[in-house]
Scaffold this motif. Structure first.
Motif, short mmCIF file in Angstrom:
data_model
loop_
_atom_site.label_atom_id
_atom_site.label_comp_id
_atom_site.label_asym_id
_atom_site.label_seq_id
_atom_site.Cartn_x
_atom_site.Cartn_y
_atom_site.Cartn_z
N GLY A 353 0.82 -1.21 0.00
CA GLY A 353 0.00 0.00 0.00
C GLY A 353 0.85 1.26 0.00
O GLY A 353 0.57 2.21 -0.75
N LEU A 354 1.90 1.29 0.83
CA LEU A 354 2.79 2.46 0.86
C LEU A 354 3.54 2.61 -0.46
O LEU A 354 3.79 3.73 -0.92
CB LEU A 354 3.78 2.35 2.01
CG LEU A 354 3.24 2.64 3.42
CD1 LEU A 354 4.39 2.63 4.42
CD2 LEU A 354 2.50 3.97 3.47
N LEU A 355 3.93 1.49 -1.07
CA LEU A 355 4.62 1.57 -2.36
C LEU A 355 3.70 2.15 -3.43
O LEU A 355 4.12 3.01 -4.23
CB LEU A 355 5.11 0.19 -2.77
CG LEU A 355 5.87 0.11 -4.09
CD1 LEU A 355 7.12 0.98 -4.06
CD2 LEU A 355 6.23 -1.33 -4.43
N ALA A 356 2.45 1.71 -3.44
CA ALA A 356 1.49 2.25 -4.41
C ALA A 356 1.26 3.74 -4.16
O ALA A 356 1.20 4.54 -5.11
CB ALA A 356 0.17 1.50 -4.32
N TYR A 357 1.18 4.13 -2.90
CA TYR A 357 1.02 5.56 -2.57
C TYR A 357 2.26 6.35 -2.99
O TYR A 357 2.16 7.44 -3.56
CB TYR A 357 0.77 5.71 -1.08
CG TYR A 357 0.59 7.14 -0.63
CD1 TYR A 357 -0.65 7.76 -0.71
CD2 TYR A 357 1.67 7.88 -0.14
CE1 TYR A 357 -0.82 9.08 -0.30
CE2 TYR A 357 1.50 9.19 0.26
CZ TYR A 357 0.26 9.79 0.19
OH TYR A 357 0.10 11.10 0.58
N GLY A 358 3.45 5.79 -2.74
CA GLY A 358 4.68 6.48 -3.11
C GLY A 358 4.84 6.64 -4.60
O GLY A 358 5.37 7.65 -5.06
N LEU A 359 4.38 5.66 -5.39
CA LEU A 359 4.47 5.78 -6.84
C LEU A 359 3.65 6.93 -7.37
O LEU A 359 3.88 7.42 -8.48
CB LEU A 359 4.01 4.47 -7.49
CG LEU A 359 4.97 3.28 -7.35
CD1 LEU A 359 4.33 2.01 -7.88
CD2 LEU A 359 6.29 3.56 -8.05
N ARG A 360 2.68 7.38 -6.59
CA ARG A 360 1.88 8.55 -6.98
C ARG A 360 2.39 9.83 -6.31
O ARG A 360 2.56 10.86 -6.96
CB ARG A 360 0.41 8.32 -6.62
CG ARG A 360 -0.51 9.47 -7.04
CD ARG A 360 -1.95 9.13 -6.73
NE ARG A 360 -2.15 8.86 -5.33
CZ ARG A 360 -2.40 9.81 -4.41
NH1 ARG A 360 -2.44 11.08 -4.78
NH2 ARG A 360 -2.60 9.50 -3.16
N ALA A 361 2.67 9.75 -5.00
CA ALA A 361 3.01 10.97 -4.25
C ALA A 361 4.44 11.43 -4.53
O ALA A 361 4.69 12.64 -4.64
CB ALA A 361 2.83 10.72 -2.75
#
Length: 379
Positions: A353-361
């Motif tokens: 989940g954090l990786l998916a968020y980081g790929l956007r943020a």
């Protein structure tokens, strides 16, 4: 003067705008950008100077606020420029100090494990005293390591992130013992917890490669920002960098876990998976905090801690009359995959989940602003 023929008009090169249309605005409003405390101040200044969304569109931005974000990221802060010369003089010494601080947690944790092995036949109170002292010193060493260099965060808003880190790491070290005791009807008093020493040492030693991967990501991210003319181009450069930094750290962590297992033993395949998932979760959370998203990092850690706490809570609740079925999912999972499956699933799901968020943020210009230090000059 005769008008050019159609053939001459076609052959004449068409005049194009600059390859980087933001650069002219950077020079024109350098004072505003250099002394601004955040992108909103730059946006207000640009609007006061007559810059509109139409101007931002010519600079390949959707609005003034997006343009202000890139200007804030690309123009060095005035105080950073003034401090650049003194910082450059002490850079070699500072790098040596940072490297020592990043290696300190692993050294302290390994010394604690060695001390525990040395006092094994001693009095019953000696072992808990050594464990508490070593744990406190290791936590202090980790705090020193993350307060300087590429793991340092200048942003507030993480809340109780430290508490969630302590819980997840503590569960990685003692969680298997706790679940086994609860499922067996315990824990007995006084408790005699069995720590996963190899996991603790590997995670403590992983601070150094985490700092190296974070420094690599920060430097490459700034280069990508300087070379990009559009936010979409920046995003295309940053996503592979984030995936690469995560993969590099995971490889280093797996090597540390394998080495710790060879020396200390006690790490099975499920335990290695759980420790690797936790390490990646902590790395991504720190990377997000360093680059301006401490609340997201704290939320991810809190989610993992809650999922881990749910398993022993269900086992305890199942002891109440009429609530026995609540413990069945945990018992079934542990029977088929072992106690380490609980932290493995909790940390792996949250890390994804954090990786998916980081790929956007982390693909925005703000995340790679020159105001965010790849290597902070002092603790």
């Amino acid at each position: 003067m005769t008008a050019p023929t159609r053939k001459e008009a076609v052959a004449r090169p068409v005049r194009r705008g600059p390859a980087d249309p933001v650069r002219a605005l950077m020079h024109r409003h350098r004072e505003l950008c250099a002394h601004a405390v955040d992108p909103l101040e730059i946006a207000a200044g640009l609007e006061a100077h007559g810059v509109t969304d139409r101007t931002a569109a010519r600079c390949r931005h959707r609005d003034v606020f997006s343009l202000a974000e890139e200007l804030y990221a690309r123009v060095p802060r005035a105080e950073d420029t003034e401090a650049a010369a003194p910082a450059a003089e002490c850079a070699p010494r500072s790098l040596g100090v940072r490297a020592a601080l990043q290696l300190l947690p692993g050294a302290v944790c390994a010394a604690t494990v060695a001390a525990l092995a040395a006092v094994e036949p001693s009095t019953p109170l000696t072992r808990p005293a050594v464990t508490v002292t070593g744990g406190a010193l290791t936590a202090l060493a980790v705090r020193l390591a993350v307060r300087t260099g590429p793991l340092r965060s200048r942003h507030h808003g993480g809340g109780a992130a430290g508490l969630w880190i302590c819980w997840t790491v503590g569960y990685a070290v003692y969680g298997d013992w706790l679940l086994a005791e609860l499922l067996g009807g315990g824990p007995d008093l006084p408790p005699h917890p069995r720590a996963a020493a190899a996991t603790a040492v590997a995670l403590a030693c992983a601070v150094a490669p985490a700092a190296g991967c974070a420094r690599w990501f920060a430097r490459r991210g700034r280069r990508g920002l300087a070379a990009s003319c559009r936010l979409t181009e920046l995003a295309a450069r940053i996503r592979p960098l984030l995936l690469g930094a995560t993969a590099l750290f995971l490889g280093a962590l797996l090597a540390l876990l394998t080495g710790a297992r060879a020396v200390l033993g006690g790490i099975g395949t499920a335990d290695l998976t759980a420790a690797a998932a936790l390490g990646v979760l902590l790395f991504l959370a720190r990377l997000l905090a360093v680059h301006g998203y401490p609340r997201a990092a704290a939320a991810g850690l809190a989610t993992a801690a809650a999922l881990e706490a749910l398993a022993p809570a269900l086992v305890l609740t199942a002891r109440l009359p009429g609530l026995t079925p609540l413990g069945a999912p945990v018992e079934t999972l542990i029977r088929h995959a072992g106690p380490a499956a609980v932290p493995a699933l909790a940390c792996a799901a949250t890390a994804l989940g954090l990786l998916a968020y980081g790929l956007r943020a982390l693909t925005g210009a703000w995340a790679h602003s020159l105001a965010l230090p790849a290597e902070a000059d002092r603790p």
